[in-house]
Design a protein around this motif. Structure first.
Motif, short mmCIF file in Angstrom:
data_model
loop_
_atom_site.label_atom_id
_atom_site.label_comp_id
_atom_site.label_asym_id
_atom_site.label_seq_id
_atom_site.Cartn_x
_atom_site.Cartn_y
_atom_site.Cartn_z
N GLU A 1 32.32 -32.61 6.78
CA GLU A 1 32.22 -32.85 8.22
C GLU A 1 33.57 -32.70 8.89
O GLU A 1 33.65 -32.28 10.06
CB GLU A 1 31.65 -34.25 8.47
CG GLU A 1 31.41 -34.52 9.96
CD GLU A 1 30.55 -35.75 10.19
OE1 GLU A 1 30.26 -36.04 11.37
OE2 GLU A 1 30.17 -36.42 9.21
N LEU B 1 24.53 -32.75 8.91
CA LEU B 1 25.73 -31.91 8.88
C LEU B 1 25.40 -30.45 9.19
O LEU B 1 26.15 -29.77 9.89
CB LEU B 1 26.40 -32.00 7.52
CG LEU B 1 27.31 -33.18 7.24
CD1 LEU B 1 28.05 -32.98 5.93
CD2 LEU B 1 28.31 -33.38 8.37
N GLU B 2 24.29 -29.96 8.67
CA GLU B 2 23.91 -28.58 8.99
C GLU B 2 23.64 -28.42 10.48
O GLU B 2 23.99 -27.41 11.08
CB GLU B 2 22.67 -28.18 8.17
CG GLU B 2 22.14 -26.79 8.48
CD GLU B 2 23.08 -25.67 8.10
OE1 GLU B 2 22.75 -24.49 8.41
OE2 GLU B 2 24.15 -25.91 7.51
N LEU C 1 33.98 -28.31 8.96
CA LEU C 1 32.69 -27.64 8.81
C LEU C 1 32.89 -26.15 8.51
O LEU C 1 33.59 -25.46 9.24
CB LEU C 1 31.85 -27.81 10.08
CG LEU C 1 31.30 -29.22 10.31
CD1 LEU C 1 30.71 -29.33 11.71
CD2 LEU C 1 30.26 -29.57 9.26
N ARG D 1 26.92 -28.24 12.18
CA ARG D 1 27.54 -26.94 11.91
C ARG D 1 26.96 -25.85 12.82
O ARG D 1 27.67 -25.03 13.38
CB ARG D 1 27.32 -26.58 10.44
CG ARG D 1 28.12 -25.40 9.95
CD ARG D 1 27.65 -24.97 8.57
NE ARG D 1 26.32 -24.40 8.64
CZ ARG D 1 26.08 -23.14 9.00
NH1 ARG D 1 27.09 -22.35 9.32
NH2 ARG D 1 24.85 -22.68 9.03
#
Length: 491
Positions: free
Chosen positions: A358, A480-481, A361, A484
């Motif tokens: 994180e 997190l994806e 990224l 991103r």
């Protein structure tokens, strides 16, 4: 260098926004002002058989159908009112929606006709499905067309890793056995209609039998041309002895390089030791830098055991610094026992790794970095074992999984080894796994490693002993994806 490729439109000029990752073999990332298409790293280059994906039926809107929100739709909140949504019906993984796009989706809480415009894009992303549909309609996918072959070219190794499951006795594979293994692999691929063969040169440490790897590479190219099959090759190495000679060969031959690491310098130098007891983390880091300097992009397989020190996550930081794809691989104990304490420590270690991610990224997708799961494409089986996988040891004996090297189920004399290996290794579909039918993650993790389930509970259809960790960590990975994707889009 970053590439930009068009996929699902991003309607940034109005109120609608839909961003989506998509499965691809490429390890590049891409984004542009009109569309976002962020391919993941592709199947992880670990010591496991790649999970065969299944396709989702092509989108059709005709026939006066009614449409509704996909069932078991997972939602994670993101900044500025955005949300990540994951549907088992998606052919390309989760999607990030703006608040307005979420309103458009919410309008389909009750079945209704599919109008032109953004609703069609929601259906294309698998977030809307025909009314009454409860599971994706599977069709053959290109990923199912590859036969993966593990070639155990030597049991010898530089290291004495405490958790290594590979038998260390025996001699190295000779050229006659290796050639026979290749002929069996390509003949089997042709017989069963595969379009590609993927070779994994493994050990022990395969670079200790490099002349054989060179020979097999040449012969594999010849056989691929004879049978009209695509060929890919990976060298699975501990990274200790990646000298100029090995790196030059790997680059010239077009082999992928997969390097095993433990998550931190402290744990690595305690577990992956040379015969004299010295550690190897620093040496491997230097070799990785040299590989990158030659234009190679090694894949890092980072092994987590659930032990003290793993939360330092230095291997993940190294992967991010060098812009390398990586994978967090949970150890498979020989006895299959996974204690609650190990689960808790694994969660701590993965959270520390995700915190590193994180803070920096990467450009590439995160959807396939956590153990056996891959959320970039739906799959019903956690691996290809028993269907599209052969393991050949140094004596030419065949196993359905490298964890079963000590219990071969046949040898190279078999005319058609796949049915024999399939009968020896149960690998049920996720719909047949206990507790998976109503799980929102079922087509991402497919139930976890069947070998480990059988070892821990006596049957391959049992829940994975790592399931408690998966259920905690998958939401954090997907968040997190989503972050991103938002960053890629400049949101």
């Amino acid at each position: 260098m970053k590439h930009f490729t068009e996929s699902l439109p991003v309607e940034a000029s109005g109120r609608m926004l839909l961003l989506q990752s998509s499965a691809a073999e490429s390890e590049q990332d891409c984004a542009c002002s009109e569309a976002i298409f962020v391919p993941p790293a592709g199947p992880a280059e670990t010591d496991c058989a790649c999970a065969p994906a299944f396709g989702v039926s092509a989108f059709t809107a005709g026939g006066g159908r009614l449409w509704q929100r996909a069932p078991l739709l997972y939602r994670a909140s993101l900044p500025a009112g955005h949300a990540l949504l994951l549907s088992a019906h998606s052919p390309t993984g989760p999607a990030v929606l703006s608040p307005a796009a979420q309103e458009a989706l919410a309008a389909f809480a009750r079945p209704r006709p599919l109008a032109e415009g953004f609703a069609r894009r929601l259906a294309e992303a698998g977030l809307l499905v025909p009314a009454g549909e409860t599971r994706p309609a599977a069709v053959p996918a290109p990923e199912n067309d590859t036969l993966t072959v593990w070639l155990h070219v030597t049991p010898a190794c530089h290291l004495r890793c405490a958790y290594c499951y590979v038998p260390r006795q025996g001699r190295a594979m000779d050229s006659a056995t290796g050639l026979s293994a290749l002929e069996t692999a390509f003949r089997t691929a042709d017989r069963h209609g595969f379009r590609a063969v993927k070779l994994k040169y493994a050990g022990g440490e395969p670079t200790l039998n490099l002349p054989l790897v060179r020979f097999l590479h040449r012969q594999a190219g010849r056989l691929a041309r004879r049978y009209g099959l695509r060929l890919s090759e990976t060298l699975l190495t501990n990274g200790v002895a990646l000298d100029d000679r090995i790196l030059d060969f790997t680059a010239a031959a077009g082999l992928r390089l997969a390097v095993s690491l433990d998550p931190s310098r402290r744990t690595h130098d305690r577990r992956r030791v040379l015969p004299d007891g010295s550690g190897t983390f620093e040496r491997i880091c230097r070799n990785l830098e040299r590989a990158v300097g030659r234009g190679l992009r090694p894949f890092l397989s980072i092994t987590l055991c659930g032990e003290e020190g793993e939360e330092e996550a230095e291997a993940v930081a190294l992967a991010l610094d060098l812009d390398l794809p990586f994978h967090l691989n949970f150890v498979r104990p020989a006895d299959g026992r996974i204690s609650p304490e190990r689960i808790e420590r694994l969660i701590v270690a993965v959270r520390a790794a995700l915190a590193r991610v994180e803070a920096a990224l990467p450009g590439r997708s995160l959807l396939g970095i956590l153990d056996r799961a891959d959320f970039s494409r739906p799959h019903r089986y956690p691996c290809a074992a028993s269907r599209a996988y052969l393991v050949v040891d140094e004596r030419g004996r065949l196993s359905p999984c490298q964890m079963e090297l000590s219990h071969p189920a046949g040898d190279l004399a078999l005319e058609d080894p796949l049915p024999v290996l399939g009968a020896a290794f149960p690998n049920p579909a996720v719909e047949e796994r206990a507790g998976c039918a109503s799980c929102p993650w079922r087509y991402g993790c497919a139930g976890g490693c069947p070998w480990l389930a059988r070892k821990s509970a006596g049957r391959a259809s049992a829940p994975s002993p790592y399931c408690p960790a998966y259920r905690v960590l998958y939401p954090e990975l997907l968040r997190l994806e989503g972050l991103r994707l938002l960053r890629q889009a400049g949101c």
